[in-house]
Design an enzyme around this catalytic site. Sequence first.
Site, PDB file in Angstrom:
ATOM      1  N   SER A 199     -27.977  46.907  49.496  1.00 33.03           N
ATOM      2  CA  SER A 199     -27.963  47.877  48.405  1.00 33.03           C
ATOM      3  C   SER A 199     -26.569  47.953  47.787  1.00 33.03           C
ATOM      4  CB  SER A 199     -28.345  49.245  48.990  1.00 33.03           C
ATOM      5  OG  SER A 199     -28.352  50.239  47.999  1.00 33.03           O
ATOM      6  N   SER A 234     -12.587  54.775  50.737  1.00 38.31           N
ATOM      7  CA  SER A 234     -12.871  55.540  49.522  1.00 38.31           C
ATOM      8  C   SER A 234     -11.685  56.436  49.167  1.00 38.31           C
ATOM      9  CB  SER A 234     -14.099  56.422  49.736  1.00 38.31           C
ATOM     10  OG  SER A 234     -14.269  57.310  48.653  1.00 38.31           O
ATOM     11  N   TYR A 241     -17.283  63.441  55.324  1.00 37.72           N
ATOM     12  CA  TYR A 241     -17.267  62.118  54.692  1.00 37.72           C
ATOM     13  C   TYR A 241     -15.822  61.689  54.412  1.00 37.72           C
ATOM     14  CZ  TYR A 241     -17.967  58.378  51.302  1.00 37.72           C
ATOM     15  OH  TYR A 241     -17.919  57.162  50.641  1.00 37.72           O
TER      16      TYR A 241
HETATM   17  N1  LIG Z   1     -21.019  54.780  45.684  1.00 36.89           N
HETATM   18  C1  LIG Z   1     -19.795  55.260  45.600  1.00 36.89           C
HETATM   19  O1  LIG Z   1     -19.411  55.958  44.631  1.00 36.89           O
HETATM   20  C2  LIG Z   1     -18.799  54.978  46.677  1.00 36.89           C
HETATM   21  C3  LIG Z   1     -17.466  55.408  46.486  1.00 36.89           C
HETATM   22  C4  LIG Z   1     -16.515  55.135  47.480  1.00 36.89           C
HETATM   23  C5  LIG Z   1     -16.895  54.442  48.622  1.00 36.89           C
HETATM   24  N2  LIG Z   1     -18.190  54.047  48.787  1.00 36.89           N
HETATM   25  C6  LIG Z   1     -18.523  53.326  50.014  1.00 36.89           C
HETATM   26  O2  LIG Z   1     -19.176  52.124  49.679  1.00 36.89           O
HETATM   27  C7  LIG Z   1     -19.955  51.665  50.792  1.00 36.89           C
HETATM   28  C8  LIG Z   1     -21.308  51.174  50.290  1.00 36.89           C
HETATM   29  O3  LIG Z   1     -21.982  52.237  49.669  1.00 36.89           O
HETATM   30  P1  LIG Z   1     -22.889  52.081  48.356  1.00 36.89           P
HETATM   31  O4  LIG Z   1     -22.303  52.983  47.334  1.00 36.89           O
HETATM   32  O5  LIG Z   1     -23.144  50.665  48.035  1.00 36.89           O
HETATM   33  O6  LIG Z   1     -24.215  52.848  48.877  1.00 36.89           O
HETATM   34  P2  LIG Z   1     -25.716  52.395  49.156  1.00 36.89           P
HETATM   35  O7  LIG Z   1     -26.330  51.804  47.934  1.00 36.89           O
HETATM   36  O8  LIG Z   1     -26.373  53.608  49.731  1.00 36.89           O
HETATM   37  O9  LIG Z   1     -25.575  51.268  50.276  1.00 36.89           O
HETATM   38  C9  LIG Z   1     -25.261  51.611  51.598  1.00 36.89           C
HETATM   39  C10 LIG Z   1     -25.575  50.442  52.497  1.00 36.89           C
HETATM   40  O10 LIG Z   1     -25.276  50.812  53.864  1.00 36.89           O
HETATM   41  C11 LIG Z   1     -26.434  50.564  54.662  1.00 36.89           C
HETATM   42  N3  LIG Z   1     -26.517  51.492  55.777  1.00 36.89           N
HETATM   43  C12 LIG Z   1     -26.416  52.846  55.745  1.00 36.89           C
HETATM   44  N4  LIG Z   1     -26.591  53.360  56.986  1.00 36.89           N
HETATM   45  C13 LIG Z   1     -26.794  52.305  57.813  1.00 36.89           C
HETATM   46  C14 LIG Z   1     -27.046  52.191  59.193  1.00 36.89           C
HETATM   47  N5  LIG Z   1     -27.176  53.265  59.999  1.00 36.89           N
HETATM   48  N6  LIG Z   1     -27.198  50.961  59.720  1.00 36.89           N
HETATM   49  C15 LIG Z   1     -27.103  49.858  58.934  1.00 36.89           C
HETATM   50  N7  LIG Z   1     -26.874  49.907  57.619  1.00 36.89           N
HETATM   51  C16 LIG Z   1     -26.727  51.120  57.058  1.00 36.89           C
HETATM   52  C17 LIG Z   1     -27.602  50.752  53.691  1.00 36.89           C
HETATM   53  O11 LIG Z   1     -28.778  50.173  54.205  1.00 36.89           O
HETATM   54  P3  LIG Z   1     -30.243  50.543  53.583  1.00 36.89           P
HETATM   55  O12 LIG Z   1     -30.412  49.683  52.369  1.00 36.89           O
HETATM   56  O13 LIG Z   1     -31.183  50.222  54.672  1.00 36.89           O
HETATM   57  O14 LIG Z   1     -30.216  52.006  53.217  1.00 36.89           O
HETATM   58  C18 LIG Z   1     -27.060  50.057  52.454  1.00 36.89           C
HETATM   59  O15 LIG Z   1     -27.179  48.653  52.560  1.00 36.89           O
HETATM   60  C19 LIG Z   1     -20.004  52.847  51.767  1.00 36.89           C
HETATM   61  O16 LIG Z   1     -19.110  52.578  52.831  1.00 36.89           O
HETATM   62  C20 LIG Z   1     -19.500  54.028  50.938  1.00 36.89           C
HETATM   63  O17 LIG Z   1     -18.856  54.998  51.738  1.00 36.89           O
HETATM   64  C21 LIG Z   1     -19.138  54.289  47.838  1.00 36.89           C
END
Ligand SMILES: NC(=O)c1ccc[n+]([C@@H]2O[C@H](COP(=O)([O-])OP(=O)(O)OC[C@H]3O[C@@H](n4cnc5c(N)ncnc54)[C@H](OP(=O)(O)O)[C@@H]3O)[C@@H](O)[C@H]2O)c1
Length: 293
Positions: A24, A150, A177
């Site tokens: 994702s 982040s 978080y």
């Molecule tokens: N989005 C933002 O604005 C933002 C900003 C700063 C940092 N981040 C960081 O970016 C990273 C990726 O997030 P994203 O925004 O791409 O969110 P996302 O679309 O929700 O993707 C999260 C990913 O982590 C996986 N995941 C979550 N819990 C898990 C678990 N228990 N075991 C294995 N896999 C797990 C999810 O798997 P599933 O597909 O099965 O759910 C998904 O592939 C995170 O570390 C987040 O803290 C995001």
Amino acid sequence: MSGARAGEGASMQGKACVITGATSGIGLVAAERLAALGARLLLVARDTARGEAAFARIQARAPGAPLRLVYGDLSRLAEMNRLAGEIAALEPRIDVLINNAGAMFAERGLTADGLERTFAVNHLAYFVLTNRLKPNLVAASRARVVNTASAAHRRAADGLDFADLQSERGYHYMSVYGRSKLANILFTRELARRWAGTGVTANCLHPGFVATRFGDNNRGFFRLGLAVAKLFAITPEKGAETIVYLAASPEVAEVSGGYFAECRPTRVSRAAQDDAAARRLWEESARLAGLPA
Ligand SMILES: NC(=O)c1ccc[n+]([C@@H]2O[C@H](COP(=O)([O-])OP(=O)(O)OC[C@H]3O[C@@H](n4cnc5c(N)ncnc54)[C@H](OP(=O)(O)O)[C@@H]3O)[C@@H](O)[C@H]2O)c1
């Protein structure tokens, strides 16, 4: 990186890249980009349907790219360890490990190990996978660890509370978080320090505020508020740039211990520069994970 797309010009031909959270958001886009650059990818997923969908999407965008998929729930210590063993057996030499899977939870919850789940998924899984895969990373001639952190680490201005790492004394999702993302930076700094001279670098990043599925695991006003905020967020394609840059660009081949945003070194909070806290976090994490400190 002067205006070019991250990783452009870099070849990842034949390089083994392991990426968590590849089903994702920014992890999926980074996986696509690295596959297109020639990397041999090992995707870590937890859900079969999402794993297969990600696999098919990457295959469609990078036809013929060598791809493999492994499954595990990164909130559970037993799974972190089992996954690391499975990955280690599949890839004796790992060129890039991208710890990216993460989540935010509106309410406090415990994992099967009795750990607060944000701490477990967002920090401890990075720690365990990286440490367990050390021999495979060291076996590659030059390897990189890339940790998705982040700017939310700034919310933890007072640093980590080592007397309450599991947030038993109070839970606010943004603070918890923020602390998990501060832990990502402290872990990266300590990793860079401890592994200096091994040929493995470690860097972390802020991807920007990105419109992904992030936070969609929650309900009610929390999810609604986030959905509205995401209308103003950047795309996953943009959000993935710094991951790809740190994984592939020759510009950062020798850099270690850094924090990047928009493919540039960026200042971290004061709490994120606390090397004593970084050392202590490593020791506490090792104790919780049953690894040597
Ligand atoms: N989005 C933002 O604005 C933002 C900003 C700063 C940092 N981040 C960081 O970016 C990273 C990726 O997030 P994203 O925004 O791409 O969110 P996302 O679309 O929700 O993707 C999260 C990913 O982590 C996986 N995941 C979550 N819990 C898990 C678990 N228990 N075991 C294995 N896999 C797990 C999810 O798997 P599933 O597909 O099965 O759910 C998904 O592939 C995170 O570390 C987040 O803290 C995001």
